[in-house]
Motif scaffolding. Structure first.
Motif, PDB file in Angstrom:
ATOM      1  N   ASN A 115     -16.296 -64.191 -16.395  1.00  0.00           N
ATOM      2  CA  ASN A 115     -15.778 -64.021 -17.756  1.00  0.00           C
ATOM      3  C   ASN A 115     -16.632 -63.060 -18.565  1.00  0.00           C
ATOM      4  N   LYS A 162     -13.406 -55.322 -21.207  1.00  0.00           N
ATOM      5  CA  LYS A 162     -12.419 -55.205 -22.287  1.00  0.00           C
ATOM      6  C   LYS A 162     -13.031 -54.567 -23.532  1.00  0.00           C
ATOM      7  N   TYR A 165     -22.869 -66.101 -23.129  1.00  0.00           N
ATOM      8  CA  TYR A 165     -22.570 -66.024 -21.698  1.00  0.00           C
ATOM      9  C   TYR A 165     -23.853 -66.064 -20.863  1.00  0.00           C
ATOM     10  N   THR A 175     -15.137 -59.707 -20.161  1.00  0.00           N
ATOM     11  CA  THR A 175     -15.242 -59.457 -21.595  1.00  0.00           C
ATOM     12  C   THR A 175     -15.908 -58.112 -21.862  1.00  0.00           C
TER      13      THR A 175
END
Length: 61
Positions: A47, A54, A11, A51
């Motif tokens: 994103n 989570k 990322y 992520t």
């Protein structure tokens, strides 16, 4: 090396490439390319943060 979360490395590299794309677009004086690069940056960073949230909720961080 065990504690490296490779998904975050990917990322971060993608975000840096998007930032470089913004710089290249400015040098080219191309507004459409700059907008695409900015959208890519927002998408990748969003994103990445999603992520991370989570993984933190699952106790993986």
């Amino acid at each position: 090396m065990k504690n490296i979360k490779w998904v975050f490395v990917i990322y971060s590299i993608a975000a840096v490439l998007a930032m470089c794309g913004i710089g290249i677009a400015v040098a080219m004086r191309s507004i459409p390319v700059a907008l695409i690069a900015m959208l890519a940056l927002i998408f990748v960073m969003g994103n990445g943060f999603k992520t991370k949230k989570k993984m933190r909720e699952k106790g993986l961080l």
